[in-house]
Enzyme design. Structure first.
Site, PDB file in Angstrom:
ATOM      1  NE  ARG A   1       5.955  -0.367   9.856  1.00 59.22           N
ATOM      2  CZ  ARG A   1       4.879  -0.349   9.095  1.00 59.22           C
ATOM      3  NH1 ARG A   1       4.867   0.362   7.986  1.00 59.22           N
ATOM      4  NH2 ARG A   1       3.820  -1.047   9.418  1.00 59.22           N
TER       5      ARG A   1
ATOM      6  NE  ARG B   1      -5.047  -1.224   9.284  1.00 60.08           N
ATOM      7  CZ  ARG B   1      -3.905  -0.801   8.737  1.00 60.08           C
ATOM      8  NH1 ARG B   1      -3.784   0.406   8.267  1.00 60.08           N
ATOM      9  NH2 ARG B   1      -2.882  -1.614   8.662  1.00 60.08           N
TER      10      ARG B   1
ATOM     11  CE  LYS C   1      -2.102  -1.111   3.865  1.00 63.43           C
ATOM     12  NZ  LYS C   1      -1.434  -2.390   4.193  1.00 63.43           N
TER      13      LYS C   1
HETATM   14  P1  AP5 Z   1       4.735  -1.525   1.896  1.00 63.93           P
HETATM   15  O1  AP5 Z   1       4.568  -0.711   0.686  1.00 63.93           O
HETATM   16  O2  AP5 Z   1       5.251  -0.878   3.130  1.00 63.93           O
HETATM   17  O3  AP5 Z   1       3.388  -2.315   2.231  1.00 63.93           O
HETATM   18  P2  AP5 Z   1       2.154  -1.872   3.118  1.00 63.93           P
HETATM   19  O4  AP5 Z   1       0.968  -2.555   2.581  1.00 63.93           O
HETATM   20  O5  AP5 Z   1       2.129  -0.376   3.215  1.00 63.93           O
HETATM   21  O6  AP5 Z   1       2.593  -2.540   4.479  1.00 63.93           O
HETATM   22  P3  AP5 Z   1       2.582  -1.959   5.942  1.00 63.93           P
HETATM   23  O7  AP5 Z   1       3.540  -2.821   6.689  1.00 63.93           O
HETATM   24  O8  AP5 Z   1       2.775  -0.486   5.992  1.00 63.93           O
HETATM   25  O9  AP5 Z   1       1.089  -2.302   6.313  1.00 63.93           O
HETATM   26  P4  AP5 Z   1       0.280  -2.148   7.581  1.00 63.93           P
HETATM   27  O10 AP5 Z   1      -1.069  -2.072   7.047  1.00 63.93           O
HETATM   28  O11 AP5 Z   1       0.529  -3.215   8.585  1.00 63.93           O
HETATM   29  O12 AP5 Z   1       0.896  -0.846   8.279  1.00 63.93           O
HETATM   30  P5  AP5 Z   1       0.324   0.580   8.614  1.00 63.93           P
HETATM   31  O13 AP5 Z   1       1.478   1.483   8.720  1.00 63.93           O
HETATM   32  O14 AP5 Z   1      -0.794   0.938   7.754  1.00 63.93           O
HETATM   33  O15 AP5 Z   1       5.664  -2.768   1.507  1.00 63.93           O
HETATM   34  C1  AP5 Z   1       6.139  -3.681   2.483  1.00 63.93           C
HETATM   35  C2  AP5 Z   1       7.583  -4.097   2.124  1.00 63.93           C
HETATM   36  O16 AP5 Z   1       7.550  -4.780   0.880  1.00 63.93           O
HETATM   37  C3  AP5 Z   1       8.530  -2.914   1.932  1.00 63.93           C
HETATM   38  O17 AP5 Z   1       9.793  -3.279   2.402  1.00 63.93           O
HETATM   39  C4  AP5 Z   1       8.542  -2.700   0.421  1.00 63.93           C
HETATM   40  O18 AP5 Z   1       9.734  -2.146  -0.031  1.00 63.93           O
HETATM   41  C5  AP5 Z   1       8.334  -4.099  -0.103  1.00 63.93           C
HETATM   42  N1  AP5 Z   1       7.561  -4.160  -1.360  1.00 63.93           N
HETATM   43  C6  AP5 Z   1       6.487  -3.411  -1.698  1.00 63.93           C
HETATM   44  N2  AP5 Z   1       6.028  -3.769  -2.914  1.00 63.93           N
HETATM   45  C7  AP5 Z   1       6.821  -4.775  -3.350  1.00 63.93           C
HETATM   46  C8  AP5 Z   1       6.831  -5.572  -4.538  1.00 63.93           C
HETATM   47  N3  AP5 Z   1       5.946  -5.398  -5.532  1.00 63.93           N
HETATM   48  N4  AP5 Z   1       7.780  -6.524  -4.648  1.00 63.93           N
HETATM   49  C9  AP5 Z   1       8.688  -6.718  -3.642  1.00 63.93           C
HETATM   50  N5  AP5 Z   1       8.737  -5.980  -2.501  1.00 63.93           N
HETATM   51  C10 AP5 Z   1       7.803  -5.028  -2.352  1.00 63.93           C
HETATM   52  O19 AP5 Z   1      -0.271   0.337  10.083  1.00 63.93           O
HETATM   53  C11 AP5 Z   1       0.586   0.057  11.178  1.00 63.93           C
HETATM   54  C12 AP5 Z   1      -0.242  -0.082  12.446  1.00 63.93           C
HETATM   55  O20 AP5 Z   1      -0.900   1.154  12.727  1.00 63.93           O
HETATM   56  C13 AP5 Z   1      -1.370  -1.114  12.392  1.00 63.93           C
HETATM   57  O21 AP5 Z   1      -0.912  -2.410  12.732  1.00 63.93           O
HETATM   58  C14 AP5 Z   1      -2.349  -0.555  13.443  1.00 63.93           C
HETATM   59  O22 AP5 Z   1      -1.900  -0.838  14.736  1.00 63.93           O
HETATM   60  C15 AP5 Z   1      -2.216   0.943  13.229  1.00 63.93           C
HETATM   61  N6  AP5 Z   1      -3.167   1.499  12.242  1.00 63.93           N
HETATM   62  C16 AP5 Z   1      -2.879   2.099  11.041  1.00 63.93           C
HETATM   63  N7  AP5 Z   1      -4.000   2.496  10.428  1.00 63.93           N
HETATM   64  C17 AP5 Z   1      -5.029   2.149  11.240  1.00 63.93           C
HETATM   65  C18 AP5 Z   1      -6.438   2.278  11.142  1.00 63.93           C
HETATM   66  N8  AP5 Z   1      -7.023   2.860  10.062  1.00 63.93           N
HETATM   67  N9  AP5 Z   1      -7.202   1.781  12.152  1.00 63.93           N
HETATM   68  C19 AP5 Z   1      -6.645   1.213  13.246  1.00 63.93           C
HETATM   69  N10 AP5 Z   1      -5.311   1.046  13.397  1.00 63.93           N
HETATM   70  C20 AP5 Z   1      -4.507   1.520  12.396  1.00 63.93           C
HETATM   71 MG    MG Z   2       2.155   1.014   4.791  1.00 65.74          MG
END
Ligand code: AP5
Ligand code: MG
Length: 196
Positions: free
Chosen positions: A129, A88, A13
């Site tokens: 991370r 979410r 994402k």
């Molecule tokens: P990346 O692009 O970072 O993927 P992502 O889907 O953004 O993964 P996240 O780890 O950020 O997802 P998340 O939903 O757990 O975290 P968030 O910060 O939203 O890619 C991942 C890795 O793969 C990277 O190293 C990248 O380089 C690599 N990659 C990407 N594309 C690739 C490809 N095509 N091929 C190979 N490699 C690739 O949330 C974190 C926390 O915050 C949650 O757990 C929760 O506690 C809280 N939170 C956030 N939003 C909410 C909400 N709306 N409601 C409640 N809690 C929330």
């Molecule tokens: Mg992310």
């Protein structure tokens, strides 16, 4: 345009958001980034969110809705927005609907980034991370399946959902996203309304 990215942790994402906001010239609203920033600043939202994030649990809706509500008030969001990792929960989706409806700017598109859990885990484990530890990654995936995945049905019923295969290289995935976005853009009235 107003677009939501839904996908499991590690589905890309954030990676795809960077490309899509550049392509469309709209702001990127990532609740994960907002929360990490709030933690750095040790704001009340940041302090409250800490325990949930470090355990891979979703942060309670009121905290998230306050952060997003404040961000949506900013003038740059008038041009559109890409919501990354929000909503979410069904409660968040309904609140977003009400907020956008009251502004007369509904969602145009919800894009599911579909990817197998194993590939998500593999991608996350290549990063350092704080919440990319094995037990936390597993809990983040569980939270996704239990609380977020049901939103796909909610948006499918509204006719705004498109699912894309998020496997392959970032460039390949972005081509799929662009095709869906360009297809939807072609069906929207021109900005400022239809002239007679
Ligand atoms: P990346 O692009 O970072 O993927 P992502 O889907 O953004 O993964 P996240 O780890 O950020 O997802 P998340 O939903 O757990 O975290 P968030 O910060 O939203 O890619 C991942 C890795 O793969 C990277 O190293 C990248 O380089 C690599 N990659 C990407 N594309 C690739 C490809 N095509 N091929 C190979 N490699 C690739 O949330 C974190 C926390 O915050 C949650 O757990 C929760 O506690 C809280 N939170 C956030 N939003 C909410 C909400 N709306 N409601 C409640 N809690 C929330
Ligand atoms: Mg992310």
């Amino acid at each position: 345009m107003r677009i939501v990215f839904i996908g499991p942790p590690g589905s890309g994402k954030g990676t795809q958001s960077e490309r899509l906001v550049r392509y469309l010239g709209i702001p990127h609203l990532s609740t994960g980034e907002m929360l990490r920033q709030a933690q750095l600043e040790q704001s009340s939202a940041g302090v409250l969110a800490q325990g949930y994030m470090s355990g891979g649990q979703l942060v309670p809706d009121p905290i998230i809705l306050t952060l997003v509500g404040e961000r949506l008030e900013q003038p740059d969001c008038a041009s559109g927005a890409l919501f990354d990792g929000f909503p979410r929960t069904l409660g968040q989706a309904e609140a977003l609907h009400d907020s956008l409806f009251s502004r007369g700017t509904p969602l145009d598109l919800v894009i599911e980034l579909a990817l197998d859990d194993e590939v998500c885990l593999q991608r996350m484990s290549q990063r350092e991370r704080q919440d990319d530890r094995p037990e936390v990654m597993a809990q983040r995936l569980r939270s996704y399946w239990r609380q977020t995945r049901p939103l796909l049905d909610y948006y499918r019923r509204q006719g705004v959902l498109e699912s894309i295969d998020a496997s392959g290289t970032p460039d390949q995935v972005f081509e799929r996203i662009k095709a869906v976005v360009d297809g939807r853009r072609g069906t929207l009235p021109p900005v400022g309304g239809v002239s007679s």
